[in-house]
Design an enzyme around this catalytic site. Structure first.
Site, PDB file in Angstrom:
ATOM      1  N   HIS A 262       0.830  -1.218   0.000  1.00  0.00           N
ATOM      2  CA  HIS A 262       0.000   0.000   0.000  1.00  0.00           C
ATOM      3  C   HIS A 262       0.862   1.264   0.000  1.00  0.00           C
ATOM      4  O   HIS A 262       0.344   2.358  -0.214  1.00  0.00           O
ATOM      5  CB  HIS A 262      -0.919   0.035   1.221  1.00  0.00           C
ATOM      6  N   ASP A 298      -2.297 -10.603  -2.270  1.00  0.00           N
ATOM      7  CA  ASP A 298      -2.884 -10.092  -1.026  1.00  0.00           C
ATOM      8  C   ASP A 298      -4.347  -9.767  -1.318  1.00  0.00           C
ATOM      9  O   ASP A 298      -4.686  -9.366  -2.432  1.00  0.00           O
ATOM     10  CB  ASP A 298      -2.139  -8.827  -0.595  1.00  0.00           C
ATOM     11  N   HIS A 300      -6.028  -7.367  -0.530  1.00  0.00           N
ATOM     12  CA  HIS A 300      -6.220  -5.941  -0.808  1.00  0.00           C
ATOM     13  C   HIS A 300      -5.465  -5.530  -2.073  1.00  0.00           C
ATOM     14  O   HIS A 300      -4.425  -6.106  -2.379  1.00  0.00           O
ATOM     15  CB  HIS A 300      -5.702  -5.095   0.361  1.00  0.00           C
ATOM     16  N   ASP A 389      -4.001 -12.819   3.417  1.00  0.00           N
ATOM     17  CA  ASP A 389      -5.278 -12.411   3.998  1.00  0.00           C
ATOM     18  C   ASP A 389      -6.469 -12.802   3.125  1.00  0.00           C
ATOM     19  O   ASP A 389      -7.609 -12.503   3.461  1.00  0.00           O
ATOM     20  CB  ASP A 389      -5.295 -10.913   4.353  1.00  0.00           C
TER      21      ASP A 389
HETATM   22  C1  X5A Z   1      -1.089  -5.099   3.991  1.00  0.00           C
HETATM   23  C2  X5A Z   1      -2.544  -5.161   4.264  1.00  0.00           C
HETATM   24  C3  X5A Z   1      -4.489  -3.998   4.886  1.00  0.00           C
HETATM   25  C4  X5A Z   1      -4.895  -2.654   5.282  1.00  0.00           C
HETATM   26  C5  X5A Z   1      -6.307  -2.582   5.710  1.00  0.00           C
HETATM   27  C6  X5A Z   1      -6.600  -1.240   6.259  1.00  0.00           C
HETATM   28  N1  X5A Z   1      -3.105  -4.045   4.573  1.00  0.00           N
HETATM   29  N2  X5A Z   1      -7.942  -1.078   6.697  1.00  0.00           N
HETATM   30  O1  X5A Z   1      -3.141  -6.204   4.238  1.00  0.00           O
HETATM   31 ZN    ZN Z   2      -3.983  -7.090   2.696  1.00  0.00          ZN
END
Ligand code: X5A
Ligand code: ZN
Length: 718
Positions: A262, A298, A300, A389
């Site tokens: 991110h 991931d 996200h 995740d």
């Molecule tokens: C690296 C990762 C997730 C961030 C979520 C924030 N970040 N709400 O999995």
């Molecule tokens: Zn993530």
């Protein structure tokens, strides 16, 4: 080596977690007894356990401790961070034991009983020198020190224990240390970081080492050790990339945190400080790689990595992530984000439209999008931004990817460029899920075959995922024409299956035997996930809420792990059987609950109906009352008016009475006057008569006199 240094880091934890309860202390004790080959440590542990079991009869126990209400102190699950009431032994959310052995034995510790510490670490040597056939692992205990200042009510999911949990799994599996080459960690230089980030960003991260705790965003924390941890993470990734690309080792796994994907050119966010994968890609290019592929699995979207490379044709970025029309964090990564300024087609986004995505969906996307585009791109080096995740059991991702799915994906990417591959840990927050997944991935890197026996490669994907994959193909085939043929084939299959589906009776979720008129739930696009309790994390505390909601749910289900259950050897298949069992049990409980609720609903509805009637009656009574009241009010007014009138009349009467008395008085006066005047007149008359008589007497006398004297003269006149 690793275990020793971890032990010293644990001292810090003892201080920091001082009030964390006995659970944590016991856990750390286990860890410091990590040298399980020593018989004495095992027997001392046994002694310790039996002492604990009998402590209530122990007369030496301090009275203070006895009166302490131990039962009510809540504990946080080591495995998933879920808060649990003190009298619970197993986590409501994930079934992990309060005194989980996951940090000493990783995913190989049984999730349903307190670990007895008897699992032996396999001692194998041979990974101490690099070889062209070895898998390198990058790890350093100092990354463990990056942690959130503990003032919050809930532990942050991106927590230090993620690393020792994976390390413990690797150790217990005899993979690392032992069979992998440990790469030496170094902090990356500012100069190297500036290939990716602005100088201001690097300074901003460095500044945090002056502060005990600071935040880049509400969920992206730093303490005094974070900047070093981030530099070590990026340094490890850079060196792994160099070693792998140069061929000194076969491939590698970066067991690092904080994560990176991110982190953009000038922003730290989403738990990420420096973009480790981006640094590794550019270092590989500096070492001679012309084309680098970054695959980001991931759950996200790696908005940072996309930003860094979206104008770059030499680094292709492919991400598979939950997107949900931009509602899922961080919101970027729609299928139409394809790269810019001539690099169109070098950014590939596979945005899932729902939770619950599983192995077959990922494998399907790999088969039809990731691999065709990647092989057309033909990279010299592959980096995986490997968040775990999307794994089954993850509290943030709510997806269903299993270790078998991850190993299959790893294997598929390894076939791409002669296996020159670096896998970098990103997210992943269920310790058991991330450890089993990472172990499975590393085993594939080490050349063990992925579990081919699972039917994940042939089973059809869910319809929602098929839809997503078709959308992506439709967009990307402008840039990657080889997709066109398979696109039209898949599209016609999709159309056919749609017609077929319409003809088929709709699949319905059987809710319960008791729910007579329960609405049937139509299972349509998204496959329901066992862990999909909509457990999203927005970083501003909403995780807490959702987690509490989940806890409530589990409390309602009254999930009680069966103590008689056999605590069989900790092998992975067994673990998943355990998971399956617990899932089945929760489904059964849900069904029972639904039935109960249906019943309650019916009674409640009847009650409501009755109450409604009562209410209506009351309303009409009230109306009557109102009317009566209005009447009374009118009468009251009338009375008032009449009183007033009476008053007026009374005063009139008074006035009249008075005037009557006046009149009488006046009459009397007149009468008196009249009488007086009458008597006066009488007197006057009498006197007048008297006078008259006198006068007439005089007169007649005069006359006689007169007649006597004038008799002759006056005879003929008279
Ligand atoms: C690296 C990762 C997730 C961030 C979520 C924030 N970040 N709400 O999995
Ligand atoms: Zn993530």
């Amino acid at each position: 080596m690793v275990v020793e240094s971890l032990e010293s880091s644990c001292e810090v934890s003892k201080r920091k977690h001082g009030d964390g309860g006995d659970g944590i202390r016991i856990l750390l004790d286990e860890f410091s007894n990590g040298d399980v080959n020593s018989v004495s440590s095992v027997s001392s542990k046994r002694a310790k356990v039996s002492r604990e079991m009998t402590f209530q009869e122990d007369s030496d126990w301090e009275p203070m401790q006895q009166t302490k209400p131990v039962e009510s102190v809540k504990w946080f699950c080591v495995n998933c961070t879920m808060p649990n009431p003190g009298d619970m032994v197993h986590c409501y959310m994930c079934g992990e034991h309060k005194e989980s052995g996951i940090l000493s034995h990783g995913c190989f510790a049984s999730p349903f009983c307190k670990d007895n510490g008897l699992t032996q670490v396999e001692e194998k040597r041979g990974g101490s020198s690099p070889s062209t056939s070895s898998t390198a692992v990058g790890f350093d205990e100092r990354m463990w020190l990056h942690s959130e200042f503990e003032v919050k009510e809930l532990p942050h999911v991106e927590r230090p224990d993620r690393l020792p949990a994976i390390a413990a799994s690797l150790a217990t599996a005899g993979v690392f240390p032992g069979r992998c080459f440990p790469i030496h960690a170094r902090e990356i230089t500012k100069q190297e970081l500036q290939m990716v980030h602005t100088s201001e960003h690097v300074d901003a991260v460095d500044t945090t080492s002056q502060l005990q705790h600071s935040y880049f965003t509400s969920d992206t924390y730093a303490n005094e050790y974070s900047a070093r941890a981030a530099r070590l993470a990026a340094g490890l990734c850079a060196d792994l990339a160099k070693e792998i690309f140069s061929g000194r080792v076969k491939n590698g796994f970066a067991l690092v945190r904080p994560p990176g994907h991110h982190a953009g050119i000038k922003d730290a966010m989403g738990f990420c400080l420096h973009n480790n994968a981006a640094v590794a890609a550019l270092v590989a290019q500096a070492a001679g790689a012309r084309k680098v592929l970054i695959v980001d699995w991931d759950v996200h979207h790696g908005n940072g990595t996309q930003e860094i490379f979206e104008k770059n044709r030499s680094v292709m970025y492919i991400s598979l992530h939950r997107h949900e029309g931009g509602k899922f964090y961080p919101g970027t990564g729609a299928a139409n984000e394809v790269g810019t300024y001539g690099a169109e087609g070098y950014c590939v986004n596979v945005p899932w439209s729902c939770s619950g995505v599983g192995d077959r969906d990922y494998i399907y996307a790999f088969q039809h999008v990731v691999l065709p585009i990647a092989s057309a791109f033909s990279p010299d080096f592959v980096i995986v931004s490997a968040g775990f995740d999307a794994a089954k059991g993850d509290p943030l991702g709510c997806c269903k990817v299993t270790p078998a799915g991850y190993s299959r994906m790893t294997q598929m990417l390894g076939d791409l460029c002669g296996g020159k591959m670096l896998v970098i840990l990103e997210g992943g927050y269920n310790l058991r899920s991330i450890s089993s997944s990472a172990t499975a991935v590393i085993k594939v890197l080490m050349g063990e075959n992925a579990e081919n026996d699972l039917p994940i490669a042939t089973a059809p994907p869910s319809r929602a995922c098929l839809r997503t994959v078709l959308d992506v193909m439709n967009i990307q085939m402008k840039f990657w024409p080889s997709l066109a043929t398979s696109y039209s084939k898949l599209l016609s299959e999709w159309e056919a299956s749609r017609l077929e589906k319409r003809a088929e009776p709709r699949r319905e979720a059987v809710v319960t035997q008791g729910a007579v008129d329960a609405e049937a739930v139509v299972v349509d696009e998204a496959p329901p996930s066992e862990f999909a309790f909509n457990f999203s994390y927005s970083g501003d505390g909403s995780l807490l809420d959702d987690k509490e909601a989940c806890g409530e749910l589990f409390r309602l289900f009254r999930l009680e792990p069966d103590p008689s259950r056999d605590l069989s050897p900790p092998d992975e298949t067994n673990l998943y059987n355990e998971y399956a069992l617990s899932v089945a049990r929760s489904i059964a409980s849900v069904n029972a609950m639904v039935a109960e609720y249906e019943n309650a609903l019916r009674t409640a509805r009847a009650d409501l109906e009755e109450q409604k009637k009562e209410l209506e009656e009351m309303a009409s009574l009230r109306r009557e009352l109102e009317e009566e009241r209005a009447k009374v009010r009118a009468m009251h007014l009338e009375k008032k008016r009449m009183k007033k009138e009476a008053k007026v009349l009374k005063s009139e009467v008074k006035r009249l009475r008075k005037s009557r008395t006046d009149c009488v008085a006046r009459e009397k006066m007149y009468n008196e006057l009249v009488a007086k005047s009458a008597s006066c007149f009488e007197k006057m008359r009498k006197s007048i008569v008297l006078e008259l008589n006198q006068v007439s007497g005089i007169l007649s006398a005069d006359r006689a006199t007169l007649a006597d004297s004038d008799d002759d003269d006056d005879e003929h006149e008279i």
